[in-house]
Design a protein around this motif. Structure first.
Motif, mmCIF file in Angstrom:
data_model
loop_
_atom_site.group_PDB
_atom_site.id
_atom_site.type_symbol
_atom_site.label_atom_id
_atom_site.label_comp_id
_atom_site.label_asym_id
_atom_site.label_seq_id
_atom_site.Cartn_x
_atom_site.Cartn_y
_atom_site.Cartn_z
ATOM 1 N N LEU A 98 50.443 40.803 32.770
ATOM 2 C CA LEU A 98 50.149 39.602 31.995
ATOM 3 C C LEU A 98 49.772 40.007 30.574
ATOM 4 O O LEU A 98 49.006 40.953 30.375
ATOM 5 C CB LEU A 98 49.000 38.823 32.638
ATOM 6 C CG LEU A 98 49.234 38.318 34.068
ATOM 7 C CD1 LEU A 98 47.933 37.763 34.651
ATOM 8 C CD2 LEU A 98 50.323 37.265 34.094
ATOM 9 N N LEU B 295 53.505 30.739 31.059
ATOM 10 C CA LEU B 295 53.051 31.387 32.290
ATOM 11 C C LEU B 295 53.529 30.679 33.548
ATOM 12 O O LEU B 295 53.152 31.075 34.657
ATOM 13 C CB LEU B 295 51.526 31.475 32.308
ATOM 14 C CG LEU B 295 50.889 32.557 31.436
ATOM 15 C CD1 LEU B 295 49.381 32.467 31.504
ATOM 16 C CD2 LEU B 295 51.355 33.941 31.863
ATOM 17 N N LEU C 157 56.390 38.208 35.510
ATOM 18 C CA LEU C 157 55.151 38.612 34.858
ATOM 19 C C LEU C 157 54.661 39.947 35.412
ATOM 20 O O LEU C 157 53.470 40.236 35.396
ATOM 21 C CB LEU C 157 54.089 37.523 35.031
ATOM 22 C CG LEU C 157 54.519 36.131 34.553
ATOM 23 C CD1 LEU C 157 53.478 35.085 34.935
ATOM 24 C CD2 LEU C 157 54.769 36.106 33.047
ATOM 25 N N THR D 156 44.307 32.810 38.007
ATOM 26 C CA THR D 156 44.241 34.206 37.550
ATOM 27 C C THR D 156 42.911 34.860 37.921
ATOM 28 O O THR D 156 42.889 36.056 38.239
ATOM 29 C CB THR D 156 44.484 34.307 36.040
ATOM 30 O OG1 THR D 156 43.627 33.395 35.328
ATOM 31 C CG2 THR D 156 45.925 33.989 35.703
ATOM 32 N N PHE E 281 53.917 30.052 38.093
ATOM 33 C CA PHE E 281 52.976 31.139 38.368
ATOM 34 C C PHE E 281 52.586 31.059 39.842
ATOM 35 O O PHE E 281 52.372 29.969 40.348
ATOM 36 C CB PHE E 281 51.729 30.985 37.497
ATOM 37 C CG PHE E 281 50.740 32.117 37.663
ATOM 38 C CD1 PHE E 281 50.783 33.213 36.827
ATOM 39 C CD2 PHE E 281 49.773 32.086 38.662
ATOM 40 C CE1 PHE E 281 49.887 34.264 36.968
ATOM 41 C CE2 PHE E 281 48.882 33.125 38.828
ATOM 42 C CZ PHE E 281 48.931 34.217 37.971
ATOM 43 N N ASN F 136 45.824 43.166 35.619
ATOM 44 C CA ASN F 136 47.004 44.023 35.484
ATOM 45 C C ASN F 136 46.899 45.321 36.273
ATOM 46 O O ASN F 136 47.846 46.111 36.298
ATOM 47 C CB ASN F 136 47.267 44.320 34.012
ATOM 48 C CG ASN F 136 47.820 43.110 33.278
ATOM 49 O OD1 ASN F 136 48.241 42.132 33.892
ATOM 50 N ND2 ASN F 136 47.803 43.161 31.958
ATOM 51 N N MET G 72 47.996 34.166 27.724
ATOM 52 C CA MET G 72 46.930 33.532 28.492
ATOM 53 C C MET G 72 46.313 32.357 27.729
ATOM 54 O O MET G 72 46.333 32.331 26.503
ATOM 55 C CB MET G 72 45.841 34.555 28.821
ATOM 56 C CG MET G 72 46.314 35.715 29.689
ATOM 57 S SD MET G 72 46.971 35.170 31.288
ATOM 58 C CE MET G 72 45.499 34.441 32.023
#
Length: 711
Positions: A122, A99, A107, A564, A102, A142, A127
């Protein structure tokens, strides 16, 4: 099964940590160049280090600035390279971890229906998983058409020495705009470089898993594309930090046999072109990538929709309400009347809207539908300063961390009310109120649940908006005898309404204020943005850390978790709305904020307050303060004359040692978090800013704002 703190015990710990000031007296409260964008004297804004631009912040129709066309290298490879990359269909391959870096447009997927042209994509398989092996459900992330406007860029560069490399430190943000800065961030939509600072995660214990953060000093413009470059990085011995093979493949134009890598080559060529236009040579780079910032509509749309739909249902009427008690305070503020009651608000949550419930979403819509009525509580105080002959200006108060409406009668609002004739009312900000403590703890063990905290927070902001209408409407609170003099005169001046919040209330206040149709001014006491920056720097997070550590023992995983969940938190915290004090949301008046900080604050980091001020376009008064910075309040315009018409920020000094320059909390000396609200120079300034003239005044005699620490 994971070894976790029993959730009930965790909740008790959190409640104990967060409820120390929740009494109902007037003495305590829950504790909880470049230039930055222009101050709010003008709604027209430009990005940092820029000339005026005609580009609209939310219309990134062309994400390539002039003269940065990528080179066509389809037939001009310099050679080939064999790559061993895992899961290129769902991972960011240029980094050292799936990831990372980021956020990244690697992504995302193309989405012609979104305002930005992309949609976050994602994979749950990418994750972090908690200690029970449960990966984070990213269904709600998302739905975003980009990433957080305040997000740090997180990258893993094992062994990097920030100082030896020439990365810009937190103490000298201006260095991020120097021609030789080791990190360069470019708003590719405008071509302007963006101020930031770089810091290693000081909480990490494994050097091979120590994240490097690049944090924006002012929030990014919504809907824009951001390019990040790192160059000439070295370790402590001066040895170069080597790039990954996948990045070398792009940088050196080496062909691979990985279809997913080749499919991205054109977009990476654009990244190199954007950086070259900013003065960064391709062969200097050891890492580069881009990401898109979420659009304004996607970010604020759910709450704006709830506001519009709810007030359309309300029409010209006042919300239904009932006074349940009205009693005289005979101990703390003799003669003060404390009024409590309930009022109705359209509900946009599932079921009955209890903690843990999410938005009532149907047909895959991002906009919730009404689902009956929510009964919210309110608490108000009317001090002896108010009378029928001189009704008090209406003030909505925002409580502290995981607090309640009982804090309406705590020190900060009481001192303003009794010294300057305000009638103060508040409601629990559900989503982050005392009754949400258990859900907050559960959401750290399983961040898949975090969307329910944010969803309920949106309902909490709507409740706040309805309370404002109840205070302002002639058939609202003033229609009840509890808010009338003995002669039947209204005790609230319904022509005046504003917001005052402290700590969490200062962090959240920009949300309600930015979307309100009933008030345009707010005072934000000891605030900051955003939570992903704040949490590691706050002593308030100590108890929550005891919950997060067993669930996600790896500090790099924790950093990803916080970034996130910030993508969701933005919809309900000030980070998603601070930019709209410079550029108001459609159909609304210019918004104004007064920020009051406590130097060395243990609970809300001073650096996050500065980011809020820059993002709002605030100017600074009394800027000659103690500081570790080369230039205190860098990038923030100075107030030259008073009274000042615009948003402003002030730092109050009660003698606490300066905060650390790492992403860790201050712990030396005494926490000054509660000192500001008690200082006459602070609450006099609050009253002047929220008064009918609405001006920033100098209450520090042209000097540093020195105040006494609380006893």
């Amino acid at each position: 099964m994971m070894k976790r703190i029993a959730l009930a015990t965790a909740v008790m710990l959190v409640v104990a940590a967060c409820s120390g000031g929740s009494d109902q007296t007037s003495t305590t409260e829950d504790t909880t160049s470049a230039t930055a964008p222009a101050a709010t004297e003008s709604p027209e804004t430009d990005p940092p280090n820029s000339e005026p631009s005609d580009t609209q912040p939310d219309q990134p129709a062309d994400t390539s600035p002039p003269d940065t066309e990528p080179t066509d290298d389809s037939d001009g490879f310099a050679g080939t390279i064999e790559l061993d990359v895992e899961n290129p269909e769902r991972c960011e391959v240029v980094g050292e971890s799936c990831l990372l870096p980021f956020p990244s447009d690697a992504l995302t997927v193309t989405d012609d229906t979104s305002e930005t042209g992309v949609r976050v994509s994602l994979s749950p398989d990418s994750m972090p998983s908690n200690a029970d092996g449960v990966p984070i459900d990213v269904t709600r992330q998302n739905r975003n058409d980009g990433f957080s406007p305040g997000s740090a860029a997180l990258v893993l560069m094992p062994g990097v020495d920030p100082e030896a490399s020439g990365l810009p430190p937190i103490t000298d943000i201006a260095r991020s705009l120097d021609a030789d800065s080791a990190s360069v961030i470019v708003d590719a939509t405008t071509g302007e470089t963006w101020p930031h600072w770089a810091e290693l995660d000081s909480n990490a214990t494994d050097p091979e898993r120590q994240g490097l953060f690049l944090r924006p000093a002012v929030n990014y413009t919504e809907g824009h594309r951001i390019v990040v470059g790192l160059r000439n990085l070295v370790d402590s011995a001066g040895a170069p930090i080597e790039p990954t093979d996948a990045f070398v493949a792009y940088r050196d134009r080496l062909e691979t046999d990985v279809p997913e890598v080749e499919a991205r080559r054109e977009s990476m060529e654009q990244v190199f072109a954007d950086l070259e236009a900013a003065g960064v040579e391709r062969d200097e780079l050891v890492m580069a990538w881009d990401f898109t910032v979420v659009s304004t509509d996607n970010l604020t749309g759910p709450l704006v929709h709830m506001r519009d739909d709810a007030f359309e249902q309300l029409g010209d009427a006042a919300p239904n309400f009932a006074v349940t008690s009205a009693s005289e305070d005979v101990e703390d503020v003799p003669g003060r009347i404390i009024v409590e009651g309930t009022y109705d608000v359209p509900l946009y949550l599932e079921a009955d809207g209890a903690p843990g419930t999410g938005l009532n979403l149907t047909d895959d819509s991002d906009l919730p539908s009404a689902n009956g009525t929510f009964t919210a509580g309110f608490r108000c105080q009317i001090t002896p300063a108010t009378s029928g002959a001189e009704p008090g200006a209406g003030m909505i108060y925002g409580h502290g961390l995981l607090g309640t409406d009982s804090q309406v009668t705590s020190a900060g609002p009481t001192l303003v009310a009794q010294n300057h004739n305000f009638v103060v009312c508040g409601t629990a900000l559900i989503g982050m109120s005392e009754e949400d403590t258990g859900n907050a703890a559960a959401s750290l063990v399983d961040p898949s649940n975090f969307s329910t905290l944010v969803d309920r927070l949106l309902q909490g902001h709507l409740n706040t908006l309805f309370l404002g209408r109840l205070m302002k409407h002639p058939e609202g609170l003033v229609s009840d005898p509890a808010f009338q003099s003995d002669a039947g005169e209204p005790l609230i001046d319904t022509a005046e309404l504003s917001y005052y919040g402290i700590s969490q209330g200062g962090i959240m206040g920009p949300v309600s204020t930015a979307v309100s149709t009933d008030w345009d001014r707010g005072v934000f006491g000891v605030p900051g943005v955003n939570y992903s920056t704040l949490l590691n720097r706050s002593v308030d997070f100590d108890t929550f850390q005891q919950i997060l550590d067993p669930a996600f023992p790896d500090k790099l995983d924790q950093a990803i978790v916080l970034l996130t969940i910030q993508m969701l938190w933005d919809r309900g915290e000030g980070n998603g709305y601070a930019n709209h004090f410079r550029e108001p949301l459609p159909g609304l008046n210019q918004k104004y904020g007064l920020i009051q900080g406590a130097l060395g604050d243990f609970q809300v980091a001073n650096v996050a307050m500065d980011v809020m001020a820059r993002s709002m376009g605030a100017s600074v008064g009394a800027a000659d303060v103690r500081s570790t910075d080369v230039e205190p309040f860098w990038g923030i315009d100075r107030i030259e004359t008073y009274p000042f018409d615009g948003s402003a920020t002030f730092m109050f000094d009660s003698g606490t040692p300066l905060p650390p320059i790492t992403n860790t909390p201050p712990r030396e000396g005494t926490d000054p978090h509660e000192d500001v609200r008690r200082a006459p120079s602070a609450y006099d300034q609050v009253a002047a800013f929220l008064g009918s003239d609405g001006a920033v005044i100098d209450t520090c005699d042209g000097d540093t704002c020195i105040i006494e620490p609380r006893e």
